[in-house]
Design a protein around this motif. Structure first.
Motif, short mmCIF file in Angstrom:
data_model
loop_
_atom_site.label_atom_id
_atom_site.label_comp_id
_atom_site.label_asym_id
_atom_site.label_seq_id
_atom_site.Cartn_x
_atom_site.Cartn_y
_atom_site.Cartn_z
N UNK A 189 68.95 27.03 104.28
CA UNK A 189 68.96 28.29 103.53
C UNK A 189 68.11 29.32 104.26
N UNK A 190 68.60 30.54 104.32
CA UNK A 190 67.85 31.64 104.91
C UNK A 190 67.42 32.60 103.81
N UNK A 191 66.12 32.93 103.81
CA UNK A 191 65.56 33.82 102.80
C UNK A 191 64.94 35.06 103.45
N UNK A 192 64.86 36.12 102.67
CA UNK A 192 64.11 37.32 103.07
C UNK A 192 62.92 37.45 102.13
N UNK A 232 63.06 33.81 106.85
CA UNK A 232 62.67 32.43 107.15
C UNK A 232 63.77 31.50 106.64
N UNK A 233 63.81 30.29 107.21
CA UNK A 233 64.83 29.32 106.81
C UNK A 233 64.17 28.02 106.38
N UNK A 234 64.78 27.36 105.41
CA UNK A 234 64.30 26.08 104.92
C UNK A 234 65.48 25.12 104.82
N UNK A 250 59.99 24.33 105.62
CA UNK A 250 60.18 25.45 106.54
C UNK A 250 60.76 24.97 107.87
N UNK A 251 61.84 25.62 108.33
CA UNK A 251 62.47 25.30 109.60
C UNK A 251 62.09 26.30 110.68
N UNK A 252 62.12 27.58 110.33
CA UNK A 252 61.71 28.62 111.26
C UNK A 252 61.45 29.90 110.47
#
Length: 296
Positions: free
Chosen positions: A213-216, A140-142, A148-150
């Protein structure tokens, strides 16, 4: 070329913008009010939405908020068209989810340029998300505010399975993500979060130049080896799961034989059985299945 949904309660404005877009070969959909725009977007999925800010019934700000609440529509860029140039109205449109605004009466060259920029960026982002979706990871990305963006479908599925997901998201996940963003020294370290019935791990994967930022996110399970997971989920024998595990790590048949201390012909025989059990015809597809399972 792009498909643009134009939303305005003024038929004259709709006609003017439609003429501008048609000259550029851009397909145009029109709506006279907010709810009609949402219905059209759900059915046709335009590349971009030009949205009048001030309309009767459902105004542009509320229309945009509802569009962004729909998981299937939230990726569509919304550009506000408004005669309101004050800072408060501009911020209200951006906070509602808009990516830009154009002041009426619209300048044709400016309008076309902004459509191409935002629709093009959205298409590139969508292509990247589809690629991530196909990998099967929970990503997910913020933005810098931890909004939350997607998120990939796997992330939505994971979050929806957590008890009291909305409350947990706002009280646990968002503060953890904010803390990671705020502390660069912690950004290479996975952070664990508890929830009712389990625990998960959040890891920063990438930071983009625009500040996103992209997170797992992954559930924390018992320390089970990759071979054990493949054997359990695919119904393989112990040796077959070992062969498939090393295949998914990019090893050749010769290398697998050396690692497992078996003959190359034996590796081939195991692979034949693996292909049959997985219903595939080649090592690339088999490795892809294994990678998706190991990435969960």
């Amino acid at each position: 070329m792009y498909t643009v949904l134009v939303v305005d309660d003024s038929p004259d404005s709709l006609s003017l913008i439609n003429d501008i877009l048609e000259k550029e070969g851009i397909s145009t959909l029109v709506a006279l009010e907010g709810q009609q725009a949402i219905t059209i977007a759900e059915q046709i999925r335009p590349d971009i939405i030009l949205l009048d800010a001030i309309m009767p019934k459902l105004d542009g700000f509320e229309t945009c908020i509802r569009l962004k609440q729909n998981r299937q529509l939230q990726h569509i860029p919304v550009v506000f068209m408004t005669g309101l140039t004050d800072t408060e109205s501009t911020l209200k449109g951006l906070n509602a989810g808009g990516v830009d605004y154009i002041v009426k009466p619209v300048n044709p060259d400016e309008l076309i340029a902004r459509i191409k920029i935002h629709a093009g960026n959205a298409q590139m982002t969508s292509s990247a998300q589809h690629a991530l979706d196909s990998v099967g990871q929970k990503l997910f990305a913020v933005n810098e505010a931890a909004e939350l963006l997607w998120a990939t479908p796997q992330t939505h599925d994971f979050l929806s399975a957590i008890p009291y997901a909305d409350k947990w998201f706002s009280k646990q996940l968002t503060p953890t993500v904010s803390a990671i963003i705020a502390l660069p020294a912690q950004q290479d370290k996975p952070q664990r979060i508890c929830y009712d019935g389990g625990e998960c791990e959040v890891t920063l994967v990438a930071k983009r130049a625009n500040g996103d930022y992209t997170f797992r996110i992954n559930s924390v399970t018992e320390d089970i080896s990759g071979e054990q997971r493949l054997r359990s989920e695919l119904g393989l024998t112990s040796r077959e799961s070992e062969v498939l595990y090393w295949l998914s790590n990019g090893k050749t048949n010769k290398e697998i034989a050396q690692i497992l201390d078996i003959g190359a012909r034996t590796v081939n025989k195991h692979l034949e059985q693996i292909f049959v059990k997985l219903g595939v015809e080649n090592r690339t597809t088999a490795a892809g299945i294994a990678i998706r399972i190991l990435a969960k």
